[in-house]
Design an enzyme around this catalytic site. Structure first.
Site, mmCIF file in Angstrom:
data_model
loop_
_atom_site.group_PDB
_atom_site.id
_atom_site.type_symbol
_atom_site.label_atom_id
_atom_site.label_comp_id
_atom_site.label_asym_id
_atom_site.label_seq_id
_atom_site.Cartn_x
_atom_site.Cartn_y
_atom_site.Cartn_z
ATOM 1 N N PRO A 236 0.814 -1.214 0.000
ATOM 2 C CA PRO A 236 0.000 0.000 0.000
ATOM 3 C C PRO A 236 0.848 1.264 0.000
ATOM 4 C CG PRO A 236 -0.356 -1.292 2.012
ATOM 5 C CD PRO A 236 0.573 -2.062 1.160
ATOM 6 N N GLY A 239 2.044 4.028 -4.717
ATOM 7 C CA GLY A 239 1.759 4.843 -5.895
ATOM 8 C C GLY A 239 1.039 4.108 -7.005
ATOM 9 N N THR A 241 -2.291 3.766 -7.408
ATOM 10 C CA THR A 241 -3.374 4.633 -7.868
ATOM 11 C C THR A 241 -2.802 5.783 -8.676
ATOM 12 O OG1 THR A 241 -4.415 4.138 -5.770
ATOM 13 C CG2 THR A 241 -5.425 5.849 -7.097
ATOM 14 N N HIS A 457 23.938 -9.607 4.939
ATOM 15 C CA HIS A 457 23.322 -10.870 4.542
ATOM 16 C C HIS A 457 23.234 -10.960 3.014
ATOM 17 C CE1 HIS A 457 20.312 -14.198 5.113
ATOM 18 N NE2 HIS A 457 19.994 -13.808 3.879
ATOM 19 N N GLU A 458 22.677 -9.912 2.421
ATOM 20 C CA GLU A 458 22.522 -9.936 0.968
ATOM 21 C C GLU A 458 23.885 -9.899 0.276
ATOM 22 O OE1 GLU A 458 19.773 -10.627 -0.491
ATOM 23 O OE2 GLU A 458 18.593 -10.495 1.343
ATOM 24 N N HIS A 461 25.223 -13.378 0.053
ATOM 25 C CA HIS A 461 24.715 -14.124 -1.102
ATOM 26 C C HIS A 461 25.448 -13.696 -2.370
ATOM 27 C CE1 HIS A 461 21.385 -16.027 0.876
ATOM 28 N NE2 HIS A 461 20.761 -14.894 1.187
HETATM 29 P P1 ADP Z 1 -1.497 2.899 -3.565
HETATM 30 O O1 ADP Z 1 -2.571 3.029 -4.557
HETATM 31 O O2 ADP Z 1 -0.330 2.105 -4.057
HETATM 32 O O3 ADP Z 1 -1.932 2.440 -2.222
HETATM 33 P P2 ADP Z 1 -1.383 5.708 -3.887
HETATM 34 O O4 ADP Z 1 -1.135 5.792 -5.336
HETATM 35 O O5 ADP Z 1 -2.765 5.947 -3.431
HETATM 36 O O6 ADP Z 1 -0.887 4.332 -3.329
HETATM 37 O O7 ADP Z 1 -0.395 6.700 -3.173
HETATM 38 C C1 ADP Z 1 -0.815 7.563 -2.165
HETATM 39 C C2 ADP Z 1 -0.078 8.843 -2.240
HETATM 40 O O8 ADP Z 1 1.299 8.648 -1.986
HETATM 41 C C3 ADP Z 1 -0.124 9.488 -3.587
HETATM 42 O O9 ADP Z 1 -1.247 10.300 -3.715
HETATM 43 C C4 ADP Z 1 1.151 10.312 -3.620
HETATM 44 O O10 ADP Z 1 0.974 11.557 -2.997
HETATM 45 C C5 ADP Z 1 2.089 9.498 -2.783
HETATM 46 N N1 ADP Z 1 2.978 8.674 -3.598
HETATM 47 C C6 ADP Z 1 3.049 7.334 -3.588
HETATM 48 N N2 ADP Z 1 3.978 6.889 -4.437
HETATM 49 C C7 ADP Z 1 4.495 7.965 -5.042
HETATM 50 C C8 ADP Z 1 5.503 8.157 -6.041
HETATM 51 N N3 ADP Z 1 6.143 7.134 -6.594
HETATM 52 N N4 ADP Z 1 5.773 9.410 -6.420
HETATM 53 C C9 ADP Z 1 5.125 10.452 -5.883
HETATM 54 N N5 ADP Z 1 4.183 10.336 -4.935
HETATM 55 C C10 ADP Z 1 3.867 9.127 -4.504
HETATM 56 ZN ZN ZN Z 2 19.121 -14.753 2.342
#
Ligand code: ADP
Ligand code: ZN
Length: 646
Positions: A236, A239, A241, A457-458, A461
């Protein structure tokens, strides 16, 4: 892609409604007036009727629907009571003059007969029974309820039409999809790739989808099929969404956003109808993107819930989704993006070709990614001169993009609370502390010490596999947590049809390299090698019992290709053999471990250098290893990578 301009549905609908209103009104009035009798009739009581009968003033009595009697006067009666009205050729009034409301039909008929008999009338009046349709009554009884329903329905449809996309809360809208629509007319999608930091690999893949949406002909011309569904997999807040939205923003197409849990409602059939509605809306707006967040809420594998025997409603919703995805043509321009952090629990049917056949992994950001995310979210902040993005990125291992966005916002709030002109480094540090405090409960937060252990650790490997001839050469190592594992290394496996004992053994050594590095550097081992040990143990058992690669056991295999034997109940070997197997396995594993220790002890400097680089950069590649240990003298070049976690 559809090229014909579709008429604006809103206008068309309203136009129809007005017509219906007008027609209804006209019909109502017409019926009302046509049903109304032109001449007014006076109501009379029994006494008056008897008097007229006795005087012989009545020409005929018509029973109307057995409810009332219309009384027509003859010439005599007319002369007496309506001197202005002329009698017709039959010598009677052409329209009824009086009306009598009948209580009991028999009593009325009896009475009329009796009165005439008693008063000895020459031309007795007979009662004719006619069924005259009273349009007003008929209409009121027969049609009004129907018309009321129609009007009600029209009002309903109108309110649905208005609130179809965003309007929730109304019971009538329950079967409507709750998807939020972003498009040029409503809420424009103003997210582009610029707003998505890091995620370079995911962006490359998603770029292709933008291209599909922008130039579908380019692909369809050659007979290629545009993908229907893309699954974004990752923890979660990474990014997903944002990425999906940026596709819509880049391709400049409408974007329907809905969460998987929005489909689920108490009532059976609602989810499926919402799916239908969503796809219907989407097809109207094609080309467009449907984004389903948390698809696991509906996409969980079917029939795997032994406790409540499965969830019919969820399954029917999922089935509907599958049907819709199969139903729309590949070239209809609707692309479904879905996000989940649990791709493993999804129903396999979702992943089948023609559905979500593409998967894009969206991982927690590494150091560089975090720095870029800080940059994106600092764009609109007033920063002090001492804010160092690189430093902040280093302070936030394990943070997701959403966490970093949160840090930036929190820092701004803190600075504002203190009445500062700009946000400085200390505000960010305080914000990070606060977020960590909140995160520790739910997320994996890696402390500086842990990070060092994971790095070694990594690196263990990586070092062992680099230095062993038959182990797979390394491609990439990260210490960015992903899924359940804290770090990961990717190898380039050779394409082998048969594997020698030597090769298996070297792989085991490389797998033990992680734990061995912890031992060599810190003098203590940790639980972090669980999956390594599991893998090695299985490998060793396979070598001894399946492949006949052990000297003590010899060239026997207890492998059962028919899969019919259940080894947990009956073992195909004696207790004595079992003991030998266990002994040989542990000997093999220990030998591999000792070998890993040897290698790492002799290359402790290189190991340390690598681990330190890993702590600093979080991701290192084959070139970095080459830099430290020199080129591998053996060249095994191949194409597909294999990842190793833990
Ligand atoms: P997910 O859908 O993976 O749970 P979201 O896309 O809703 O996450 O991300 C929530 C917020 O986090 C976004 O609105 C943004 O402000 C921030 N965010 C997450 N990832 C990024 C990213 N790679 N670049 C910029 N902002 C990000
Ligand atoms: Zn390992």
């Amino acid at each position: 892609m559809e090229n014909t301009p579709t008429p604006k549905p809103g206008n068309k609908r309203r136009f129809n409604f007005y017509w219906i209103y007008i027609i209804l009104t006209i019909i109502l009035f017409a019926l009302y007036f046509s049903g109304k009798d032109s001449t007014p009739k006076e109501d009379i009581d029994m006494g008056q009727l008897i008097e007229m009968l006795q005087n012989g003033e009545i020409s005929k009595i018509e029973l109307l629907n057995k409810e009332s009697a219309d009384i027509y006067l003859n010439e005599k009666g007319l002369r007496k009571r309506f001197p202005d009205v002329k009698a017709n050729s039959k010598g009677e009034s052409s329209s009824p003059n009086y009306s009598y409301q009948i209580g009991s039909l028999e009593r009325f008929e009896e009475k009329v007969e009796q009165v005439q008999l008693e008063s000895d009338i020459k031309n007795p009046v007979y009662i004719t029974n006619i069924q005259r349709r009273s349009w007003v009554n008929e209409f009121l009884i027969g049609w009004l309820p129907l018309i009321a329903i129609i009007i009600f329905w029209i009002i309903l449809m109108r309110s649905m039409g208005r609130g179809a996309m965003g309007g929730g809360g109304q019971i009538f809208n329950i079967g409507k999809s709750k998807a939020q629509l972003f498009d040029k007319d409503n809420v424009p999608v103003n997210v582009t790739f610029k707003d998505v930091a890091g995620l370079e690999e995911a962006k490359v893949e998603i770029m292709e989808i933008v291209d599909f949406l922008k130039n579908p002909e380019k692909y369809t011309k050659l007979g290629g099929k545009i993908p229907k569904g893309v699954l974004l997999v990752g923890p979660p807040g990474t990014g997903k969404t944002l990425l999906a939205k940026s596709v819509a923003g880049e391709a400049n197409v409408p974007f329907f956003s809905i969460s998987g849990s929005d489909f689920v409602e108490m009532f059976v059939g609602v989810g499926a109808s919402r799916v239908r509605d969503l796809f219907k809306n989407a097809k109207e707006k094609s080309p467009c993107i449907i984004f389903i967040d948390e698809i696991d809420a509906i996409g969980r594998a079917r029939g795997k819930n032994p406790i409540n025997g499965g969830n019919d409603e969820r399954e029917s919703t999922l089935n509907q989704l599958l049907t819709e995805m199969d139903g729309f043509g590949t070239n209809s321009g609707v692309i479904v993006l879905a996000a989940t952090n649990r791709a493993d629990i999804l129903d396999k049917a979702l992943m089948r070709a023609g559905r979500f056949d593409r998967q894009i992994y969206v991982e927690l950001p590494d150091l560089i990614g975090r720095k870029e995310i800080f940059e994106v979210h600092m764009r609109n902040l007033k920063l002090g001169p001492d804010v160092d993005r690189e430093f902040l990125a280093k302070q936030t291992p394990g943070f997701s993009g959403a966490d970093i966005a949160n840090v930036c916002n929190e820092a701004a709030l803190m600075a504002a609370r203190k009445g500062k002109e700009s946000i400085d480094r200390q505000d960010f540090m305080d914000a990070i502390d606060r977020i960590i405090g909140g995160l520790e409960k739910k997320n994996k937060i890696i402390t500086a010490d842990e990070k060092k252990v994971i790095a070694f650790h990594e690196a263990g490997h990586a070092t062992t596999s680099w230095l062993l001839q038959y182990a797979h050469p390394l491609v990439k190592v990260t210490i960015v947590p992903r899924g359940k594992s804290l770090g990961a290394a990717w190898y380039l496996p050779e394409e082998r049809q048969i594997t020698t004992k030597e090769q298996l053994y070297h792989e085991m050594i490389a797998t033990m390299g992680g734990r061995a590095a912890e031992q060599v550097v810190f003098g203590q081992i940790s639980t972090g090698a669980l999956s390594d040990l599991e893998k090695v143990t299985k490998q060793a058992y396979a070598m001894v019992t399946y492949y006949g690669l052990d000297e003590e056991i010899g060239n026997v295999s207890f492998y059962d290709s028919t899969g019919q034997q259940d080894f947990s109940i009956t073992k195909p070997f004696s207790e004595k053999t079992a003991e030998i197997i266990d002994k040989e396995v542990s000997k093999l594993v220990e030998k591999a471990y000792q070998e890993a220790l040897n290698i790492l002890n002799t290359h402790k400097e290189g190991l340390t250098e690598l681990a330190e680089k890993l702590v600093e950069k979080e991701v290192i590649f084959g070139e970095d290893l080459e830099h430290i240990f020199g080129k591998r003298p053996w060249n095994n070049n191949d194409n597909n990578t294999e990842s190793h976690e833990g």
